[in-house]
Design a protein around this motif. Sequence first.
Motif, mmCIF file in Angstrom:
data_model
loop_
_atom_site.group_PDB
_atom_site.id
_atom_site.type_symbol
_atom_site.label_atom_id
_atom_site.label_comp_id
_atom_site.label_asym_id
_atom_site.label_seq_id
_atom_site.Cartn_x
_atom_site.Cartn_y
_atom_site.Cartn_z
ATOM 1 N N VAL A 8 0.848 -1.193 0.000
ATOM 2 C CA VAL A 8 0.000 0.000 0.000
ATOM 3 C C VAL A 8 0.880 1.239 0.000
ATOM 4 C CG1 VAL A 8 -1.955 -1.055 1.215
ATOM 5 C CG2 VAL A 8 -0.199 0.148 2.520
ATOM 6 N N SER A 9 0.316 2.321 -0.503
ATOM 7 C CA SER A 9 0.946 3.635 -0.403
ATOM 8 C C SER A 9 0.224 4.385 0.697
ATOM 9 C CB SER A 9 0.823 4.389 -1.726
ATOM 10 O OG SER A 9 1.569 3.740 -2.725
ATOM 11 N N ILE A 10 0.994 5.020 1.576
ATOM 12 C CA ILE A 10 0.431 5.728 2.723
ATOM 13 C C ILE A 10 0.911 7.170 2.676
ATOM 14 C CG2 ILE A 10 0.334 5.853 5.247
ATOM 15 C CD1 ILE A 10 0.744 2.812 5.302
ATOM 16 N N GLY A 11 -0.006 8.090 2.836
ATOM 17 C CA GLY A 11 0.303 9.510 2.794
ATOM 18 C C GLY A 11 0.899 10.039 4.083
ATOM 19 N N ARG A 12 1.932 9.397 4.564
ATOM 20 C CA ARG A 12 2.667 9.822 5.764
ATOM 21 C C ARG A 12 4.154 9.586 5.490
ATOM 22 N NH1 ARG A 12 0.010 12.745 9.270
ATOM 23 N NH2 ARG A 12 1.359 12.012 10.923
ATOM 24 N N PRO A 13 5.041 10.343 6.130
ATOM 25 C CA PRO A 13 6.477 10.117 5.930
ATOM 26 C C PRO A 13 6.892 8.695 6.311
ATOM 27 C CG PRO A 13 6.084 12.208 7.046
ATOM 28 C CD PRO A 13 4.765 11.471 7.011
ATOM 29 N N VAL A 14 7.847 8.168 5.573
ATOM 30 C CA VAL A 14 8.267 6.786 5.793
ATOM 31 C C VAL A 14 8.731 6.560 7.236
ATOM 32 C CG1 VAL A 14 10.666 7.065 4.991
ATOM 33 C CG2 VAL A 14 9.522 4.846 4.765
ATOM 34 N N GLY A 15 9.386 7.529 7.843
ATOM 35 C CA GLY A 15 9.843 7.364 9.226
ATOM 36 C C GLY A 15 8.710 7.170 10.200
ATOM 37 N N GLU A 16 7.599 7.883 9.996
ATOM 38 C CA GLU A 16 6.432 7.736 10.875
ATOM 39 C C GLU A 16 5.780 6.371 10.689
ATOM 40 O OE1 GLU A 16 3.580 10.914 10.612
ATOM 41 O OE2 GLU A 16 5.161 12.447 10.703
ATOM 42 N N VAL A 17 5.662 5.942 9.439
ATOM 43 C CA VAL A 17 5.044 4.641 9.156
ATOM 44 C C VAL A 17 5.903 3.524 9.754
ATOM 45 C CG1 VAL A 17 4.279 3.063 7.346
ATOM 46 C CG2 VAL A 17 3.948 5.537 7.065
ATOM 47 N N PHE A 18 7.207 3.610 9.539
ATOM 48 C CA PHE A 18 8.114 2.599 10.084
ATOM 49 C C PHE A 18 8.001 2.534 11.606
ATOM 50 C CE2 PHE A 18 12.037 1.094 11.914
ATOM 51 C CZ PHE A 18 12.345 -0.011 11.148
ATOM 52 N N ALA A 95 10.372 5.386 0.764
ATOM 53 C CA ALA A 95 9.847 6.744 0.627
ATOM 54 C C ALA A 95 9.243 6.882 -0.756
ATOM 55 C CB ALA A 95 10.966 7.757 0.833
ATOM 56 N N GLU A 96 8.122 7.589 -0.812
ATOM 57 C CA GLU A 96 7.419 7.816 -2.078
ATOM 58 C C GLU A 96 6.925 9.261 -2.046
ATOM 59 O OE1 GLU A 96 3.248 6.228 -3.181
ATOM 60 O OE2 GLU A 96 4.673 4.706 -3.866
ATOM 61 N N GLY A 97 7.744 10.189 -2.517
ATOM 62 C CA GLY A 97 7.401 11.609 -2.396
ATOM 63 C C GLY A 97 7.325 11.974 -0.925
ATOM 64 N N ASP A 98 6.189 12.541 -0.511
ATOM 65 C CA ASP A 98 5.983 12.875 0.902
ATOM 66 C C ASP A 98 5.406 11.705 1.696
ATOM 67 O OD1 ASP A 98 6.889 15.445 0.477
ATOM 68 O OD2 ASP A 98 4.882 16.272 0.159
#
Length: 142
Positions: A8-18, A95-98
């Motif tokens: 999935v793509s999530i509209g949050r920074p990768v660091g927060e998701v991780f 990371a995918e953009g923002d």
Amino acid sequence: MPSAQHSVSIGRPVGEVFAFVADGENARRWRPGVLDVSHQSGEGLGAIYRQGVKGPGGRRIVADYEVTAFEPDRRIAFRAIAGPVRPTGEYRFAAEGDGATVSLALDATLTGWKRLLMGRAVQSTMDSEVRNLDALKSILEA
């Protein structure tokens, strides 16, 4: 061998998701099959979580796990260390953009009678588990 994967793509920074996924105690918020989970020891690589998941008839099944790879903002791998089935899994983060892309892949080796009696149920559970990334997306984007 049962296996499943989903991204999935999530509209949050990768660091927060991780960070959210890395804290195994967040599992009950986005994985409906988890009845209880608690951090037992370690941080990052080698961390151990005690976990109970819903089994047949809603009964609790032990599904404790250990983190076997931990690369901040990139990868978390794990293996079940308790329970009737001992799957391995891996989350991948990019990371995918923002935002971020998250992928989950699960595998389980079943032999003998377990393969015959439990194969379909394990596959169904794994398919459902990887689809929980959609719930993760909803929670983190809310």
